[in-house]
Design a protein around this motif. Structure first.
Motif, PDB file in Angstrom:
ATOM      1  N   VAL A   1      28.919 -13.517 -21.084  1.00  0.00           N
ATOM      2  CA  VAL A   1      28.473 -12.268 -20.487  1.00  0.00           C
ATOM      3  C   VAL A   1      26.990 -12.057 -20.690  1.00  0.00           C
ATOM      4  CG1 VAL A   1      28.548  -9.618 -19.910  1.00  0.00           C
ATOM      5  CG2 VAL A   1      30.361 -10.991 -19.927  1.00  0.00           C
ATOM      6  N   ASP A   2      26.898 -12.507 -22.220  1.00  0.00           N
ATOM      7  CA  ASP A   2      25.280 -12.195 -22.781  1.00  0.00           C
ATOM      8  C   ASP A   2      24.561 -13.315 -22.213  1.00  0.00           C
ATOM      9  OD1 ASP A   2      25.302 -10.076 -24.204  1.00  0.00           O
ATOM     10  OD2 ASP A   2      25.946 -11.143 -26.117  1.00  0.00           O
ATOM     11  N   VAL A   3      25.132 -14.472 -21.938  1.00  0.00           N
ATOM     12  CA  VAL A   3      24.388 -15.757 -21.256  1.00  0.00           C
ATOM     13  C   VAL A   3      24.243 -15.172 -20.019  1.00  0.00           C
ATOM     14  CG1 VAL A   3      24.624 -18.212 -20.660  1.00  0.00           C
ATOM     15  CG2 VAL A   3      25.450 -17.436 -22.937  1.00  0.00           C
ATOM     16  N   LEU A   4      24.958 -15.056 -19.405  1.00  0.00           N
ATOM     17  CA  LEU A   4      24.686 -14.492 -18.051  1.00  0.00           C
ATOM     18  C   LEU A   4      23.582 -13.668 -17.897  1.00  0.00           C
ATOM     19  CD1 LEU A   4      25.585 -14.523 -14.862  1.00  0.00           C
ATOM     20  CD2 LEU A   4      26.898 -12.773 -15.498  1.00  0.00           C
ATOM     21  N   ILE A   5      23.656 -12.478 -18.672  1.00  0.00           N
ATOM     22  CA  ILE A   5      22.281 -11.449 -18.555  1.00  0.00           C
ATOM     23  C   ILE A   5      21.314 -12.064 -18.855  1.00  0.00           C
ATOM     24  CG2 ILE A   5      21.630  -9.321 -19.670  1.00  0.00           C
ATOM     25  CD1 ILE A   5      24.431  -8.376 -19.974  1.00  0.00           C
ATOM     26  N   ASN A   6      21.152 -13.059 -19.964  1.00  0.00           N
ATOM     27  CA  ASN A   6      20.020 -13.680 -20.478  1.00  0.00           C
ATOM     28  C   ASN A   6      19.392 -14.672 -19.310  1.00  0.00           C
ATOM     29  OD1 ASN A   6      20.232 -12.068 -22.782  1.00  0.00           O
ATOM     30  ND2 ASN A   6      21.033 -13.719 -23.998  1.00  0.00           N
ATOM     31  N   GLU A   7      20.307 -15.462 -18.723  1.00  0.00           N
ATOM     32  CA  GLU A   7      19.767 -16.464 -17.684  1.00  0.00           C
ATOM     33  C   GLU A   7      19.582 -15.663 -16.438  1.00  0.00           C
ATOM     34  OE1 GLU A   7      22.880 -19.155 -16.908  1.00  0.00           O
ATOM     35  OE2 GLU A   7      22.380 -20.266 -18.947  1.00  0.00           O
ATOM     36  N   THR A   8      20.068 -14.619 -16.013  1.00  0.00           N
ATOM     37  CA  THR A   8      19.568 -13.944 -14.596  1.00  0.00           C
ATOM     38  C   THR A   8      18.873 -12.873 -14.929  1.00  0.00           C
ATOM     39  OG1 THR A   8      21.499 -12.685 -14.729  1.00  0.00           O
ATOM     40  CG2 THR A   8      21.914 -15.023 -13.782  1.00  0.00           C
ATOM     41  N   GLN A   9      18.592 -12.115 -15.997  1.00  0.00           N
ATOM     42  CA  GLN A   9      17.812 -11.150 -16.287  1.00  0.00           C
ATOM     43  C   GLN A   9      17.813 -10.110 -15.202  1.00  0.00           C
ATOM     44  OE1 GLN A   9      13.823 -12.680 -17.551  1.00  0.00           O
ATOM     45  NE2 GLN A   9      15.121 -12.968 -19.377  1.00  0.00           N
ATOM     46  N   PRO A  10      18.890  -9.401 -15.034  1.00  0.00           N
ATOM     47  CA  PRO A  10      19.101  -8.481 -13.933  1.00  0.00           C
ATOM     48  C   PRO A  10      17.996  -7.314 -14.144  1.00  0.00           C
ATOM     49  CG  PRO A  10      20.794  -8.497 -15.434  1.00  0.00           C
ATOM     50  CD  PRO A  10      20.183  -9.837 -15.696  1.00  0.00           C
ATOM     51  N   PHE A  11      17.759  -7.009 -15.395  1.00  0.00           N
ATOM     52  CA  PHE A  11      16.554  -6.058 -15.540  1.00  0.00           C
ATOM     53  C   PHE A  11      15.183  -6.415 -14.801  1.00  0.00           C
ATOM     54  CE2 PHE A  11      17.978  -8.597 -19.312  1.00  0.00           C
ATOM     55  CZ  PHE A  11      16.579  -9.253 -19.400  1.00  0.00           C
ATOM     56  N   LYS A  12      15.085  -7.704 -14.552  1.00  0.00           N
ATOM     57  CA  LYS A  12      13.781  -8.151 -14.107  1.00  0.00           C
ATOM     58  C   LYS A  12      13.853  -7.978 -12.356  1.00  0.00           C
ATOM     59  CE  LYS A  12      11.207 -10.371 -17.477  1.00  0.00           C
ATOM     60  NZ  LYS A  12      11.172 -11.752 -17.991  1.00  0.00           N
ATOM     61  N   LEU A  13      15.209  -8.391 -11.971  1.00  0.00           N
ATOM     62  CA  LEU A  13      15.595  -8.656 -10.743  1.00  0.00           C
ATOM     63  C   LEU A  13      15.408  -7.339 -10.062  1.00  0.00           C
ATOM     64  CD1 LEU A  13      18.389 -11.269 -10.564  1.00  0.00           C
ATOM     65  CD2 LEU A  13      16.217 -11.714  -9.994  1.00  0.00           C
ATOM     66  N   ALA A  14      16.116  -6.274 -10.902  1.00  0.00           N
ATOM     67  CA  ALA A  14      16.209  -4.696 -10.121  1.00  0.00           C
ATOM     68  C   ALA A  14      14.994  -4.061  -9.898  1.00  0.00           C
ATOM     69  CB  ALA A  14      17.024  -4.192 -11.298  1.00  0.00           C
TER      70      ALA A  14
END
Ligand code: MSP
Length: 530
Positions: A433-446
């Motif tokens: 899950v950490d890898v997913l967050i780091n790779e996709t950066q939802p906080f930036k996409l949002a």
């Protein structure tokens, strides 16, 4: 219908105060018992106290109280410890209880009748501290000193009742050859198998030099040796001496145990003497005697004389600073489960706590729940989580596949008493899950409203990943995982609790619209100074 299962700890001597060693074995058994219950099995988890013998008699005399009063006091202390450690034992047996004493007599009578116990004379090398005779070969190997206390072995002569262990030598050898997993880890199996080749002496099962114990049926001047008395606890708790009695009708189904977990120093009694007694009584063998190694303290054996035991007050300091579940995590993942001793160090404890529990588990749960709070007002987004890839690679399994294989693997590891491996495998989901967050950066996409559906898919997968990991880790950290699961609106109850571990951990059970609360199960704390 799946078969009922059971697990036992040694019963602890009441002339000792509870310490890390007792807590360790009992916690391992607790983790296993909880994992099997969570998997929908009917489990019986037994522990208790060993209250007879010359040592208890002597300690009581020194304190000017009766052996029973000493036993009552210290047994109560052990019982309190079980509660303090959140241990989920189903019974707590005491060898001074009538239910135990009466059945030990019945078992011994049966052994007398079959000729497996006889009256004889014996002379040999005796380890006074261990209350145990050793063979001449072994005594020589040990340089005539106790391997435990280092004190000289003494030459002793007695008229005693004996158990005909020698008659079971070849039967035991055959049994060991047919059951290479009877003793684990393998190094311990090989040790016992090697010693069996040296042959077996009959063992005295009574003493006449003290009186604090169970009287020999028909010869009350003989007291049943504390070790023999103690080993029977595993069967007396289930009422097995009286197969038609109420206890046996309720609990007989739990025999034989899947695991008898012990420390390495009491392996011989559990892997040789006890199985031979069971053979003599025609009772089925336990599936596995698991002998772990020892916690040592800053590189040294813990001992009373060195005063470096990690005792109860010290353990309570860890509870106060890190919490009970962090303690359980450290016991389960860093302990001497193999053939090597493990060093307990405050620094190492702190490092494991910070890297695995704060930075990995808690951080992931906290990041995920805070982002859901921030971007979706704390409501589980409607996300097609099952199709979310675990990394950018096209070959990566889907999340539901990853969670499914992880749950099956974790369940297998728990069942096989590979508890540290179960923990690591469950935590690997958090790392994914950490890898997913780091790779996709939802906080930036949002920041781009058009990308919110993508953020929803990502956070949906994160929340579900954290939920599945919390289900899988709950046997080790019951309170903290319950906290996370409650925050994720999915406590293990109702339909989550039925159908086994893999079912509770099935991907996609956390449905859209569930209220998600912010959670941070472990907080950073100051590093130890020493
Ligand atoms: N009463 C006997 C056991 C009888 S079982 C039929 C006995 N009791 S004990 O109080 O000395 O407990 C021994 C157990 O405590 C060990 O087998 C082990 O489970 C645990 N430990 C004691 N010291 C330990 C460490 N330093 N490290 C890990 N566990 C150890 O023997």
């Amino acid at each position: 219908m799946r078969t009922p299962v059971s697990i036992t700890t040694p019963i602890y001597y009441v002339n000792d105060r509870p310490h890390i060693g007792h807590a360790y074995t009992t916690t391992l058994c607790d983790v296993w018992a909880r994992s099997q219950r969570l998997d929908g099995r009917d489990v019986f988890f037994l522990t208790g106290t060993d209250e007879h013998g010359a040592k208890v008699e002597k300690s009581a005399r020194e304190r000017g109280i009766s052996p029973q009063a000493l036993a009552d006091e210290n047994s109560e202390e052990f019982r309190k410890v079980m509660a303090l450690f959140g241990l989920s034992n189903d019974d707590f047996i005491r060898t001074t209880e009538e239910r135990h004493e009466s059945q030990v007599k019945l078992f011994v009578q049966r052994l007398l009748a079959s000729g497996d116990v006889y009256l004889g004379e014996f002379e040999g090398w005796y380890d006074e501290g261990q209350e145990e005779y050793v063979t001449d070969t072994r005594a020589k190997e040990l340089d005539y000193k106790s391997p435990i206390s280092g004190k000289p072995l003494v030459r002793a002569k007695e008229h005693n009742y004996y158990f005909r262990l020698s008659a079971y030598a070849s039967k035991l050898e055959k049994f060991f050859d047919a059951q290479p997993a009877f003793v684990r880890p393998l190094g311990r199996f090989n040790e016992v198998r090697g010693r069996l080749r040296e042959g077996l002496m009959d063992v005295p099962i009574t003493r006449t030099n003290f009186s604090w114990g169970i009287g020999m049926p028909g010869a009350p001047e003989h007291v049943i040796y504390v070790w023999i008395d103690a080993l029977f606890n595993y069967t007396t708790a289930l009422g097995l001496a009286d197969p038609k009695g109420t206890t046996a009708s309720l609990r007989g189904k739990y025999w034989p145990p899947v695991y008898q977990v012990i420390g390495k120093e009491i392996l011989w009694f559990h892997a040789v003497v006890w199985p031979a007694m069971l053979m003599a009584l025609e009772l089925p063998m336990p599936q596995c005697v698991y002998a772990h190694s020892f916690w040592i303290s800053n590189g040294q054996k813990m001992s009373k004389s060195l005063g470096n035991f990690i005792d109860l007050p010290t353990i309570e300091e860890y509870f106060a600073k890190y919490g009970l579940d962090a303690w359980r995590w450290y016991m389960t993942t860093q302990g001497p489960i193999g053939t090597q001793d493990a060093d307990f160090s405050p620094k190492h404890f702190h490092e494991i706590y910070t890297s695995q529990l704060v930075n990995t588990f808690a951080n992931c749960a906290s990041r995920t729940s805070s982002m859901i709070e921030k971007y979706f007002a704390g409501v589980m987004p409607d996300a097609e989580t099952a199709s979310m890839p675990s990394s950018s690679s096209a070959q990566a399994p889907s999340w539901s596949e990853l969670a499914g294989t992880t749950a099956v693997e974790v369940q297998r590891r728990y069942a096989n008493f590979e508890l540290a491996e179960a923990a690591d495998c469950a935590l690997s989901l958090i790392r994914a899950v950490d890898v997913l967050i780091n790779e996709t950066q939802p906080f930036k996409l949002a920041k781009d409203p058009a990308k919110l559906p993508e953020v929803a898919r990502i956070l949906g997968a994160c929340a579900e990943g954290v939920r599945v990991a919390a289900v899988l880790l709950s046997p080790i950290m019951p309170a903290k995982c319950a906290e996370v699961l409650t925050a994720l609106g999915s406590p293990i109850e109702g339909e989550f609790a039925t159908g086994g571990l893999v079912n509770a951990a099935r991907w996609g059970r956390l449905t859209a619209g569930t209220r998600i609360l912010k959670c941070a199960p472990f907080m950073r704390v100051d590093a130890p100074t020493a």
